[in-house]
Design a protein around this motif. Structure first.
Motif, PDB file in Angstrom:
ATOM      1  N   LEU A 264      43.833   0.612 -53.798  1.00 30.41           N
ATOM      2  CA  LEU A 264      42.907  -0.235 -53.055  1.00 30.41           C
ATOM      3  C   LEU A 264      42.256   0.552 -51.921  1.00 30.41           C
ATOM      4  O   LEU A 264      42.945   1.216 -51.143  1.00 30.41           O
ATOM      5  CB  LEU A 264      43.640  -1.438 -52.457  1.00 30.41           C
ATOM      6  CG  LEU A 264      44.480  -2.308 -53.403  1.00 30.41           C
ATOM      7  CD1 LEU A 264      45.150  -3.426 -52.616  1.00 30.41           C
ATOM      8  CD2 LEU A 264      43.627  -2.885 -54.507  1.00 30.41           C
ATOM      9  N   LEU A 265      40.946   0.473 -51.834  1.00 35.01           N
ATOM     10  CA  LEU A 265      40.197   1.009 -50.699  1.00 35.01           C
ATOM     11  C   LEU A 265      39.592  -0.175 -49.942  1.00 35.01           C
ATOM     12  O   LEU A 265      38.999  -1.063 -50.559  1.00 35.01           O
ATOM     13  CB  LEU A 265      39.082   1.948 -51.168  1.00 35.01           C
ATOM     14  CG  LEU A 265      39.515   3.245 -51.856  1.00 35.01           C
ATOM     15  CD1 LEU A 265      38.293   4.085 -52.216  1.00 35.01           C
ATOM     16  CD2 LEU A 265      40.436   4.037 -50.956  1.00 35.01           C
ATOM     17  N   PRO A 266      39.701  -0.219 -48.601  1.00 32.68           N
ATOM     18  CA  PRO A 266      39.326  -1.402 -47.821  1.00 32.68           C
ATOM     19  C   PRO A 266      37.853  -1.775 -47.914  1.00 32.68           C
ATOM     20  O   PRO A 266      37.027  -1.054 -48.491  1.00 32.68           O
ATOM     21  CB  PRO A 266      39.708  -1.011 -46.385  1.00 32.68           C
ATOM     22  CG  PRO A 266      40.677   0.100 -46.529  1.00 32.68           C
ATOM     23  CD  PRO A 266      40.277   0.845 -47.763  1.00 32.68           C
ATOM     24  N   GLU A 267      37.538  -2.892 -47.297  1.00 34.06           N
ATOM     25  CA  GLU A 267      36.161  -3.370 -47.171  1.00 34.06           C
ATOM     26  C   GLU A 267      35.288  -2.281 -46.551  1.00 34.06           C
ATOM     27  O   GLU A 267      35.706  -1.553 -45.648  1.00 34.06           O
ATOM     28  CB  GLU A 267      36.152  -4.615 -46.276  1.00 34.06           C
ATOM     29  CG  GLU A 267      34.772  -5.183 -46.013  1.00 34.06           C
ATOM     30  CD  GLU A 267      34.786  -6.261 -44.939  1.00 34.06           C
ATOM     31  OE1 GLU A 267      33.861  -7.088 -44.941  1.00 34.06           O
ATOM     32  OE2 GLU A 267      35.723  -6.268 -44.107  1.00 34.06           O
ATOM     33  N   THR A 388      39.746  -5.612 -46.018  1.00 32.91           N
ATOM     34  CA  THR A 388      39.234  -5.950 -44.694  1.00 32.91           C
ATOM     35  C   THR A 388      38.851  -4.718 -43.883  1.00 32.91           C
ATOM     36  O   THR A 388      39.387  -3.618 -44.102  1.00 32.91           O
ATOM     37  CB  THR A 388      40.283  -6.787 -43.917  1.00 32.91           C
ATOM     38  OG1 THR A 388      39.739  -7.179 -42.659  1.00 32.91           O
ATOM     39  CG2 THR A 388      41.553  -5.999 -43.683  1.00 32.91           C
ATOM     40  N   ASN A 389      37.922  -4.937 -42.972  1.00 32.49           N
ATOM     41  CA  ASN A 389      37.521  -3.907 -42.017  1.00 32.49           C
ATOM     42  C   ASN A 389      37.507  -4.552 -40.636  1.00 32.49           C
ATOM     43  O   ASN A 389      36.523  -5.177 -40.237  1.00 32.49           O
ATOM     44  CB  ASN A 389      36.143  -3.335 -42.366  1.00 32.49           C
ATOM     45  CG  ASN A 389      35.607  -2.430 -41.268  1.00 32.49           C
ATOM     46  OD1 ASN A 389      36.380  -1.789 -40.547  1.00 32.49           O
ATOM     47  ND2 ASN A 389      34.289  -2.379 -41.128  1.00 32.49           N
ATOM     48  N   ASP A 390      38.604  -4.447 -39.920  1.00 36.85           N
ATOM     49  CA  ASP A 390      38.722  -5.033 -38.584  1.00 36.85           C
ATOM     50  C   ASP A 390      38.536  -3.994 -37.488  1.00 36.85           C
ATOM     51  O   ASP A 390      38.963  -4.189 -36.356  1.00 36.85           O
ATOM     52  CB  ASP A 390      40.101  -5.688 -38.416  1.00 36.85           C
ATOM     53  CG  ASP A 390      40.226  -6.972 -39.223  1.00 36.85           C
ATOM     54  OD1 ASP A 390      39.189  -7.627 -39.448  1.00 36.85           O
ATOM     55  OD2 ASP A 390      41.340  -7.324 -39.638  1.00 36.85           O
ATOM     56  N   SER A 391      37.863  -2.884 -37.834  1.00 31.41           N
ATOM     57  CA  SER A 391      37.715  -1.813 -36.849  1.00 31.41           C
ATOM     58  C   SER A 391      36.732  -2.177 -35.743  1.00 31.41           C
ATOM     59  O   SER A 391      36.592  -1.425 -34.769  1.00 31.41           O
ATOM     60  CB  SER A 391      37.252  -0.522 -37.537  1.00 31.41           C
ATOM     61  OG  SER A 391      35.938  -0.660 -38.060  1.00 31.41           O
TER      62      SER A 391
END
Length: 487
Positions: A264-267, A388-391
Protein backbone atom coordinates in the motif's frame (compact mmCIF):
# COMPACT_ATOMS: atom_id res chain seq x y z
CA UNK A 1 -26.75 36.60 38.59
CA UNK A 2 -26.43 34.68 41.83
CA UNK A 3 -23.27 32.82 42.82
CA UNK A 4 -25.09 29.51 42.45
CA UNK A 5 -26.03 30.45 38.89
CA UNK A 6 -22.40 31.16 38.02
CA UNK A 7 -21.56 27.76 39.50
CA UNK A 8 -23.98 26.05 37.14
CA UNK A 9 -22.44 27.68 34.09
CA UNK A 10 -18.95 26.85 35.35
CA UNK A 11 -19.92 23.17 35.63
CA UNK A 12 -21.30 23.22 32.08
CA UNK A 13 -18.11 24.91 30.82
CA UNK A 14 -15.76 22.48 32.56
CA UNK A 15 -17.74 19.42 31.46
CA UNK A 16 -17.61 20.61 27.84
CA UNK A 17 -13.85 21.14 27.98
CA UNK A 18 -13.22 17.78 29.67
CA UNK A 19 -15.40 16.07 27.10
CA UNK A 20 -13.27 17.55 24.30
CA UNK A 21 -10.06 16.47 26.04
CA UNK A 22 -11.27 12.86 26.12
CA UNK A 23 -10.76 12.67 22.35
CA UNK A 24 -7.01 13.16 22.82
CA UNK A 25 -6.18 11.83 26.30
CA UNK A 26 -6.45 8.05 26.27
CA UNK A 27 -6.41 7.49 30.05
CA UNK A 28 -9.17 10.07 30.57
CA UNK A 29 -11.57 8.73 27.93
CA UNK A 30 -12.99 5.73 29.89
CA UNK A 31 -14.13 8.11 32.64
CA UNK A 32 -16.45 9.81 30.16
CA UNK A 33 -19.05 7.24 31.21
CA UNK A 34 -19.45 9.34 34.40
CA UNK A 35 -17.82 12.69 33.67
CA UNK A 36 -21.01 14.22 32.27
CA UNK A 37 -23.02 13.48 35.42
CA UNK A 38 -22.47 16.97 36.99
CA UNK A 39 -23.66 18.61 33.79
CA UNK A 40 -26.86 16.58 33.68
CA UNK A 41 -27.47 17.15 37.39
CA UNK A 42 -27.50 20.94 36.93
CA UNK A 43 -29.64 20.59 33.80
CA UNK A 44 -32.33 18.44 35.41
CA UNK A 45 -32.32 20.50 38.59
CA UNK A 46 -32.96 23.73 36.68
CA UNK A 47 -36.65 24.57 36.19
CA UNK A 48 -36.23 27.65 33.98
CA UNK A 49 -36.22 26.74 30.29
CA UNK A 50 -34.10 29.71 29.28
CA UNK A 51 -31.49 28.72 31.83
CA UNK A 52 -31.53 25.11 30.56
CA UNK A 53 -30.94 26.42 27.05
CA UNK A 54 -28.11 28.63 28.27
CA UNK A 55 -26.40 25.79 30.13
CA UNK A 56 -26.66 23.53 27.09
CA UNK A 57 -25.22 26.29 24.88
CA UNK A 58 -22.25 26.84 27.22
CA UNK A 59 -21.48 23.11 27.31
CA UNK A 60 -21.65 22.79 23.53
CA UNK A 61 -19.60 25.94 22.93
CA UNK A 62 -16.85 24.64 25.21
CA UNK A 63 -16.94 21.17 23.61
CA UNK A 64 -16.83 22.21 19.97
CA UNK A 65 -14.57 25.26 20.26
CA UNK A 66 -12.00 23.15 22.13
CA UNK A 67 -12.27 20.19 19.78
CA UNK A 68 -12.13 22.15 16.54
CA UNK A 69 -9.24 24.28 17.78
CA UNK A 70 -7.24 21.55 16.02
CA UNK A 71 -8.03 23.42 12.80
CA UNK A 72 -5.20 25.75 13.76
CA UNK A 73 -2.81 22.80 13.51
CA UNK A 74 -3.42 22.77 9.75
CA UNK A 75 -0.60 24.29 7.69
CA UNK A 76 -2.37 25.52 4.55
CA UNK A 77 -0.37 28.69 3.97
CA UNK A 78 1.11 27.15 0.82
CA UNK A 79 -2.36 26.91 -0.71
CA UNK A 80 -4.10 29.98 0.71
CA UNK A 81 -1.28 32.44 1.35
CA UNK A 82 -1.95 35.26 3.78
CA UNK A 83 -5.59 34.22 4.06
CA UNK A 84 -4.73 30.98 5.89
CA UNK A 85 -5.51 32.38 9.34
CA UNK A 86 -8.84 33.80 8.20
CA UNK A 87 -9.89 30.55 6.53
CA UNK A 88 -8.96 28.48 9.58
CA UNK A 89 -10.76 30.86 11.94
CA UNK A 90 -13.85 30.74 9.75
CA UNK A 91 -13.74 26.94 9.66
CA UNK A 92 -13.21 26.72 13.43
CA UNK A 93 -16.13 29.00 14.21
CA UNK A 94 -18.36 27.64 11.45
CA UNK A 95 -18.04 23.99 12.49
CA UNK A 96 -18.38 24.85 16.17
CA UNK A 97 -21.49 26.98 15.68
CA UNK A 98 -23.24 24.63 13.26
CA UNK A 99 -22.76 21.49 15.32
CA UNK A 100 -23.11 23.36 18.60
CA UNK A 101 -26.57 24.60 17.61
CA UNK A 102 -27.65 21.05 16.70
CA UNK A 103 -26.48 19.50 19.96
CA UNK A 104 -27.78 22.41 22.06
CA UNK A 105 -31.25 21.94 20.57
CA UNK A 106 -31.11 18.19 21.22
CA UNK A 107 -30.01 18.58 24.85
CA UNK A 108 -32.67 21.21 25.45
CA UNK A 109 -35.37 18.97 23.98
CA UNK A 110 -34.15 15.99 25.99
CA UNK A 111 -34.52 17.97 29.23
CA UNK A 112 -37.75 19.91 28.73
CA UNK A 113 -39.91 17.46 26.73
CA UNK A 114 -42.42 15.95 29.20
CA UNK A 115 -41.95 12.20 29.61
CA UNK A 116 -41.93 9.58 32.39
CA UNK A 117 -38.73 9.63 34.44
CA UNK A 118 -37.78 6.09 33.41
CA UNK A 119 -37.76 7.15 29.74
CA UNK A 120 -35.61 10.25 30.23
CA UNK A 121 -32.25 8.48 29.96
CA UNK A 122 -32.99 6.43 26.80
CA UNK A 123 -34.66 9.48 25.26
CA UNK A 124 -31.57 11.61 25.83
CA UNK A 125 -29.29 8.84 24.53
CA UNK A 126 -31.27 8.42 21.32
CA UNK A 127 -31.55 12.16 20.74
CA UNK A 128 -27.80 12.57 21.28
CA UNK A 129 -27.08 9.77 18.79
CA UNK A 130 -29.42 11.47 16.32
CA UNK A 131 -27.50 14.72 16.69
CA UNK A 132 -24.20 12.94 16.06
CA UNK A 133 -25.71 11.37 12.95
CA UNK A 134 -26.66 14.83 11.70
CA UNK A 135 -23.05 15.97 12.15
CA UNK A 136 -22.10 13.74 9.22
CA UNK A 137 -25.08 14.48 6.98
CA UNK A 138 -24.89 16.41 3.69
CA UNK A 139 -21.99 17.92 1.78
CA UNK A 140 -20.86 19.83 4.87
CA UNK A 141 -20.86 16.67 6.99
CA UNK A 142 -18.04 16.53 9.54
CA UNK A 143 -18.66 13.51 11.81
CA UNK A 144 -15.75 14.06 14.17
CA UNK A 145 -17.31 14.79 17.56
CA UNK A 146 -18.89 11.46 18.40
CA UNK A 147 -18.54 10.44 22.03
CA UNK A 148 -18.21 6.75 21.18
CA UNK A 149 -14.99 7.38 19.25
CA UNK A 150 -13.27 8.37 22.50
CA UNK A 151 -13.64 4.73 23.60
CA UNK A 152 -11.81 3.22 20.62
CA UNK A 153 -8.97 1.87 22.80
CA UNK A 154 -11.33 0.67 25.59
CA UNK A 155 -12.11 -2.49 23.64
CA UNK A 156 -14.80 -4.17 25.80
CA UNK A 157 -17.18 -1.21 25.67
CA UNK A 158 -16.78 -0.50 21.97
CA UNK A 159 -17.63 -4.00 20.70
CA UNK A 160 -21.33 -3.14 20.66
CA UNK A 161 -20.52 -0.99 17.61
CA UNK A 162 -20.84 -4.14 15.51
CA UNK A 163 -24.56 -4.05 16.39
CA UNK A 164 -25.40 -0.36 16.05
CA UNK A 165 -22.25 1.46 15.04
CA UNK A 166 -20.29 3.96 17.08
CA UNK A 167 -23.46 6.01 17.61
CA UNK A 168 -24.84 3.20 19.78
CA UNK A 169 -21.77 3.53 22.01
CA UNK A 170 -22.44 7.26 22.28
CA UNK A 171 -26.09 6.62 23.18
CA UNK A 172 -25.14 4.15 25.92
CA UNK A 173 -22.60 6.59 27.39
CA UNK A 174 -25.17 9.38 27.57
CA UNK A 175 -27.79 6.98 28.99
CA UNK A 176 -25.49 5.92 31.83
CA UNK A 177 -24.60 9.53 32.67
CA UNK A 178 -28.26 10.56 32.74
CA UNK A 179 -29.28 7.61 34.92
CA UNK A 180 -26.58 8.47 37.44
CA UNK A 181 -27.67 12.11 37.44
CA UNK A 182 -31.28 11.06 38.02
CA UNK A 183 -30.17 8.86 40.90
CA UNK A 184 -28.36 11.75 42.58
CA UNK A 185 -31.35 14.06 42.19
CA UNK A 186 -33.77 11.46 43.56
CA UNK A 187 -31.91 11.04 46.88
CA UNK A 188 -33.99 13.64 48.72
CA UNK A 189 -37.31 12.31 47.44
CA UNK A 190 -37.01 8.55 47.41
CA UNK A 191 -33.91 6.56 48.38
CA UNK A 192 -35.41 3.43 46.83
CA UNK A 193 -35.78 5.21 43.50
CA UNK A 194 -32.17 6.38 43.79
CA UNK A 195 -31.05 2.80 44.13
CA UNK A 196 -32.97 1.74 41.04
CA UNK A 197 -31.39 4.49 38.94
CA UNK A 198 -27.91 3.47 40.06
CA UNK A 199 -28.68 -0.19 39.44
CA UNK A 200 -29.97 0.63 35.96
CA UNK A 201 -26.82 2.65 35.14
CA UNK A 202 -24.52 -0.12 36.35
CA UNK A 203 -26.58 -2.72 34.49
CA UNK A 204 -26.35 -0.84 31.17
CA UNK A 205 -22.58 -0.52 31.52
CA UNK A 206 -22.01 -4.10 32.70
CA UNK A 207 -24.19 -5.72 30.04
CA UNK A 208 -22.30 -3.79 27.38
CA UNK A 209 -18.95 -4.64 28.99
CA UNK A 210 -19.74 -8.37 29.31
CA UNK A 211 -20.96 -8.48 25.71
CA UNK A 212 -17.68 -6.88 24.64
CA UNK A 213 -15.58 -9.32 26.65
CA UNK A 214 -17.47 -12.25 25.14
CA UNK A 215 -16.83 -10.97 21.64
CA UNK A 216 -13.15 -10.34 22.32
CA UNK A 217 -12.87 -13.92 23.57
CA UNK A 218 -13.98 -15.24 20.17
CA UNK A 219 -11.03 -16.40 18.07
CA UNK A 220 -10.15 -14.50 14.93
CA UNK A 221 -9.25 -16.17 11.63
CA UNK A 222 -5.56 -16.98 11.34
CA UNK A 223 -3.89 -14.13 9.40
CA UNK A 224 -2.68 -15.59 6.12
CA UNK A 225 -2.22 -12.65 3.76
CA UNK A 226 0.90 -10.47 4.08
CA UNK A 227 0.71 -6.71 3.63
CA UNK A 228 3.27 -3.91 3.57
CA UNK A 229 2.27 -0.26 4.13
CA UNK A 230 4.79 2.38 3.08
CA UNK A 231 5.07 5.53 5.23
CA UNK A 232 7.49 7.80 3.37
CA UNK A 233 6.99 10.90 5.56
CA UNK A 234 7.09 13.70 2.98
CA UNK A 235 5.21 16.79 4.12
CA UNK A 236 2.85 18.44 1.67
CA UNK A 237 2.57 21.54 3.83
CA UNK A 238 6.24 22.52 3.55
CA UNK A 239 7.20 21.75 -0.05
CA UNK A 240 4.06 20.62 -1.82
CA UNK A 241 5.17 17.03 -1.42
CA UNK A 242 8.06 17.32 -3.84
CA UNK A 243 9.99 14.10 -4.21
CA UNK A 244 7.24 11.97 -2.68
CA UNK A 245 6.78 9.74 -5.72
CA UNK A 246 10.47 8.94 -6.06
CA UNK A 247 10.76 8.19 -2.34
CA UNK A 248 7.55 6.16 -2.30
CA UNK A 249 8.63 4.05 -5.27
CA UNK A 250 12.05 3.46 -3.73
CA UNK A 251 10.53 2.28 -0.45
CA UNK A 252 7.96 0.19 -2.34
CA UNK A 253 10.82 -1.61 -4.13
CA UNK A 254 12.36 -2.27 -0.72
CA UNK A 255 9.04 -3.71 0.47
CA UNK A 256 8.71 -5.81 -2.69
CA UNK A 257 11.92 -7.57 -1.76
CA UNK A 258 10.06 -9.12 1.18
CA UNK A 259 7.45 -10.56 -1.23
CA UNK A 260 4.28 -9.30 0.51
CA UNK A 261 0.96 -10.19 -1.07
CA UNK A 262 -0.21 -6.56 -0.97
CA UNK A 263 1.73 -3.28 -0.89
CA UNK A 264 0.00 0.00 0.00
CA UNK A 265 1.18 3.50 -0.90
CA UNK A 266 -0.71 6.35 0.88
CA UNK A 267 -3.04 8.97 -0.54
CA UNK A 268 -1.43 11.39 -3.02
CA UNK A 269 1.69 9.26 -3.48
CA UNK A 270 1.50 9.98 -7.22
CA UNK A 271 0.64 13.25 -8.88
CA UNK A 272 -0.32 13.12 -12.52
CA UNK A 273 -2.45 11.38 -15.12
CA UNK A 274 -1.68 7.84 -14.08
CA UNK A 275 -3.42 6.07 -16.97
CA UNK A 276 -2.00 8.49 -19.54
CA UNK A 277 1.64 8.40 -18.36
CA UNK A 278 3.41 5.19 -19.30
CA UNK A 279 6.41 5.92 -17.08
CA UNK A 280 4.26 6.04 -13.95
CA UNK A 281 2.52 2.78 -14.73
CA UNK A 282 5.77 1.04 -15.65
CA UNK A 283 7.40 2.08 -12.36
CA UNK A 284 4.48 0.54 -10.47
CA UNK A 285 4.32 -2.56 -12.66
CA UNK A 286 8.01 -3.23 -11.93
CA UNK A 287 7.16 -3.35 -8.21
CA UNK A 288 4.33 -5.86 -8.59
CA UNK A 289 6.41 -8.12 -10.83
CA UNK A 290 9.20 -8.03 -8.26
CA UNK A 291 6.89 -8.81 -5.34
CA UNK A 292 4.52 -11.08 -7.30
CA UNK A 293 1.73 -9.31 -5.43
CA UNK A 294 -0.70 -6.40 -5.69
CA UNK A 295 0.07 -2.71 -5.37
CA UNK A 296 -2.53 -0.17 -4.23
CA UNK A 297 -1.50 3.45 -4.54
CA UNK A 298 -3.08 6.86 -3.98
CA UNK A 299 -3.07 9.08 -7.06
CA UNK A 300 -3.86 12.78 -7.17
CA UNK A 301 -4.29 14.04 -10.67
CA UNK A 302 -6.25 14.64 -13.83
CA UNK A 303 -8.13 11.68 -15.27
CA UNK A 304 -10.03 12.40 -18.44
CA UNK A 305 -9.88 16.19 -17.86
CA UNK A 306 -11.31 15.73 -14.35
CA UNK A 307 -9.43 16.26 -11.11
CA UNK A 308 -9.67 13.11 -9.02
CA UNK A 309 -8.38 11.80 -5.72
CA UNK A 310 -8.06 8.12 -6.45
CA UNK A 311 -6.69 4.71 -5.57
CA UNK A 312 -5.43 2.45 -8.36
CA UNK A 313 -4.68 -1.26 -8.15
CA UNK A 314 -1.81 -2.81 -10.08
CA UNK A 315 -1.89 -6.61 -10.45
CA UNK A 316 1.07 -9.00 -10.16
CA UNK A 317 1.19 -9.02 -13.97
CA UNK A 318 1.50 -5.24 -14.07
CA UNK A 319 -2.03 -4.53 -15.28
CA UNK A 320 -4.31 -1.77 -13.97
CA UNK A 321 -7.80 -3.27 -14.06
CA UNK A 322 -9.68 -0.85 -11.83
CA UNK A 323 -9.67 2.47 -10.00
CA UNK A 324 -11.60 4.01 -7.12
CA UNK A 325 -12.33 7.75 -7.07
CA UNK A 326 -12.96 9.39 -3.72
CA UNK A 327 -16.63 10.04 -2.97
CA UNK A 328 -16.62 11.99 0.29
CA UNK A 329 -14.82 15.31 -0.15
CA UNK A 330 -13.49 17.48 2.67
CA UNK A 331 -15.84 20.49 2.79
CA UNK A 332 -14.28 23.54 1.08
CA UNK A 333 -10.73 22.14 1.04
CA UNK A 334 -11.37 19.70 -1.81
CA UNK A 335 -13.98 21.82 -3.53
CA UNK A 336 -12.78 25.38 -3.54
CA UNK A 337 -9.03 25.82 -3.56
CA UNK A 338 -8.16 23.69 -6.60
CA UNK A 339 -8.35 25.80 -9.73
CA UNK A 340 -9.20 25.62 -12.58
CA UNK A 341 -10.60 22.23 -11.53
CA UNK A 342 -12.58 21.11 -8.51
CA UNK A 343 -12.43 17.49 -7.42
CA UNK A 344 -14.96 15.28 -9.17
CA UNK A 345 -16.84 12.88 -6.91
CA UNK A 346 -16.61 9.17 -7.62
CA UNK A 347 -19.74 7.13 -8.27
CA UNK A 348 -18.98 3.59 -7.05
CA UNK A 349 -17.55 2.17 -3.84
CA UNK A 350 -13.94 1.08 -4.00
CA UNK A 351 -14.01 -2.73 -4.04
CA UNK A 352 -11.15 -4.45 -5.90
CA UNK A 353 -11.08 -8.17 -6.68
CA UNK A 354 -7.85 -9.99 -5.82
CA UNK A 355 -6.97 -13.67 -5.66
CA UNK A 356 -7.28 -13.48 -1.85
CA UNK A 357 -10.69 -11.81 -1.84
CA UNK A 358 -12.26 -8.38 -2.38
CA UNK A 359 -10.34 -5.38 -0.98
CA UNK A 360 -12.30 -2.29 0.04
CA UNK A 361 -10.70 1.14 -0.08
CA UNK A 362 -11.41 4.45 1.64
CA UNK A 363 -9.47 7.65 1.07
CA UNK A 364 -8.56 9.82 4.06
CA UNK A 365 -11.66 11.82 5.12
CA UNK A 366 -13.94 8.92 4.13
CA UNK A 367 -12.80 6.83 7.08
CA UNK A 368 -14.75 9.22 9.35
CA UNK A 369 -18.01 7.96 7.88
CA UNK A 370 -19.49 4.75 9.23
CA UNK A 371 -21.82 4.44 6.25
CA UNK A 372 -18.98 4.54 3.72
CA UNK A 373 -17.20 1.64 5.43
CA UNK A 374 -20.43 -0.33 5.95
CA UNK A 375 -21.55 0.16 2.36
CA UNK A 376 -18.11 -0.84 1.06
CA UNK A 377 -18.29 -4.07 3.08
CA UNK A 378 -21.89 -4.53 1.98
CA UNK A 379 -20.61 -4.42 -1.61
CA UNK A 380 -18.37 -7.39 -0.82
CA UNK A 381 -15.14 -6.07 0.72
CA UNK A 382 -13.48 -8.59 3.03
CA UNK A 383 -10.53 -6.34 3.93
CA UNK A 384 -10.60 -2.55 4.38
CA UNK A 385 -7.68 -0.29 3.48
CA UNK A 386 -7.48 3.41 4.37
CA UNK A 387 -5.18 5.64 2.33
CA UNK A 388 -4.46 8.97 3.96
CA UNK A 389 -2.26 12.04 3.78
CA UNK A 390 -2.42 13.92 7.08
CA UNK A 391 0.85 15.77 6.53
CA UNK A 392 -1.08 19.05 6.46
CA UNK A 393 -1.33 18.83 10.24
CA UNK A 394 1.38 20.03 12.60
CA UNK A 395 1.39 17.77 15.65
CA UNK A 396 0.25 14.25 16.44
CA UNK A 397 -3.18 14.88 17.98
CA UNK A 398 -5.13 15.19 14.67
CA UNK A 399 -3.38 12.06 13.35
CA UNK A 400 -4.45 10.15 16.44
CA UNK A 401 -8.04 11.34 16.09
CA UNK A 402 -8.13 10.26 12.47
CA UNK A 403 -6.75 6.83 13.26
CA UNK A 404 -9.31 6.35 16.05
CA UNK A 405 -12.02 6.64 13.39
CA UNK A 406 -10.41 3.88 11.33
CA UNK A 407 -10.17 1.70 14.43
CA UNK A 408 -13.90 1.91 15.13
CA UNK A 409 -14.66 1.20 11.46
CA UNK A 410 -12.94 -2.16 11.99
CA UNK A 411 -15.29 -3.03 14.86
CA UNK A 412 -18.41 -1.80 13.06
CA UNK A 413 -17.70 -3.82 9.94
CA UNK A 414 -15.94 -6.83 11.46
CA UNK A 415 -13.01 -6.37 9.09
CA UNK A 416 -9.26 -6.02 9.40
CA UNK A 417 -8.35 -2.42 8.61
CA UNK A 418 -4.96 -1.49 7.17
CA UNK A 419 -4.22 2.23 7.26
CA UNK A 420 -1.35 3.65 5.22
CA UNK A 421 -0.46 7.25 6.01
CA UNK A 422 2.13 9.53 4.45
CA UNK A 423 3.35 10.86 7.81
CA UNK A 424 1.20 8.44 9.82
CA UNK A 425 -0.73 6.86 11.28
CA UNK A 426 0.10 3.58 9.52
CA UNK A 427 -1.31 0.62 11.42
CA UNK A 428 -3.19 -2.69 11.41
CA UNK A 429 -6.48 -3.04 13.33
CA UNK A 430 -8.25 -6.35 13.94
CA UNK A 431 -12.04 -6.78 13.61
CA UNK A 432 -12.17 -6.39 17.40
CA UNK A 433 -10.41 -3.03 17.30
CA UNK A 434 -7.03 -4.20 18.62
CA UNK A 435 -3.95 -2.55 17.10
CA UNK A 436 -1.48 -5.28 16.18
CA UNK A 437 1.10 -3.14 14.37
CA UNK A 438 1.72 0.59 14.23
CA UNK A 439 4.48 2.84 12.93
CA UNK A 440 5.49 5.94 14.84
CA UNK A 441 4.11 9.13 13.28
CA UNK A 442 6.37 11.53 11.37
CA UNK A 443 8.95 8.84 10.62
CA UNK A 444 9.98 6.82 7.55
CA UNK A 445 9.13 3.17 7.65
CA UNK A 446 7.54 0.12 6.11
CA UNK A 447 4.98 -1.74 8.18
CA UNK A 448 4.88 -5.49 7.55
CA UNK A 449 2.03 -7.56 8.95
CA UNK A 450 -0.39 -10.39 8.21
CA UNK A 451 -4.16 -10.00 7.95
CA UNK A 452 -7.19 -12.13 7.17
CA UNK A 453 -10.00 -11.66 4.69
CA UNK A 454 -13.27 -11.96 6.62
CA UNK A 455 -16.62 -12.96 5.10
CA UNK A 456 -18.94 -12.59 8.12
CA UNK A 457 -21.33 -9.63 7.92
CA UNK A 458 -22.03 -7.69 11.12
CA UNK A 459 -25.54 -6.51 12.06
CA UNK A 460 -24.39 -2.92 11.64
CA UNK A 461 -23.39 -3.51 8.02
CA UNK A 462 -26.85 -4.96 7.37
CA UNK A 463 -28.95 -2.37 9.21
CA UNK A 464 -26.78 0.73 9.62
CA UNK A 465 -28.05 3.48 11.92
CA UNK A 466 -31.74 2.65 11.54
CA UNK A 467 -31.79 1.55 15.18
CA UNK A 468 -32.02 5.27 16.05
CA UNK A 469 -35.38 5.52 14.30
CA UNK A 470 -36.56 2.23 15.79
CA UNK A 471 -35.40 3.22 19.29
CA UNK A 472 -37.07 6.60 18.98
CA UNK A 473 -40.31 4.92 17.93
CA UNK A 474 -40.19 2.56 20.93
CA UNK A 475 -39.65 5.48 23.33
CA UNK A 476 -42.51 7.37 21.68
CA UNK A 477 -44.85 4.37 22.02
CA UNK A 478 -43.95 3.88 25.68
CA UNK A 479 -44.46 7.60 26.31
CA UNK A 480 -47.88 7.48 24.64
CA UNK A 481 -48.84 4.37 26.61
CA UNK A 482 -47.96 6.05 29.90
CA UNK A 483 -49.81 9.19 28.88
CA UNK A 484 -52.97 7.20 28.11
CA UNK A 485 -52.77 5.50 31.50
CA UNK A 486 -52.62 8.88 33.25
CA UNK A 487 -55.66 10.07 31.32
Amino acid sequence: MRRNDWGQFLIALVCGIVCALCFDIAWLAPFLWVLLVPFFVVLFREKRKKRVLGLAAVFCAALFLCYYAAFFMLDIAGRTGDMAGAYLTLGWLGASVLQGVILTAVIFAGVVVPCPAFLRAPLMGILWAGAEWLFGAGVLGLPCVRLGVTQWAFLPVVQVAQLGGILLVSALMVTVNVLLAQGILARRENKLKTGWYFIAAVAVFLVNFVFGMARIAQPLPVPDVSVAAVQYNVSFAQNGGQGRFEKAIGMAHEAAGEKPDIILLPENSVYGSFMEEDALRKACADITRESDGYLFLGVYGIHGYELRNSVFMVTPEGNVPDVYHKQRMVPFFENGYERPFDFVVGENRGVFDTEYGPVGTMICFESLFSDVAADTVGKGAQLLCVFTNDSWFVGDAPLGRHFAQSAVRAVETGRYVVQAGNTGVSAIVTPQGAVTKRLASNTDGIMYADVSFVEEITPYVRAGDWWIVFGGAVVAILWWTQRKKRI
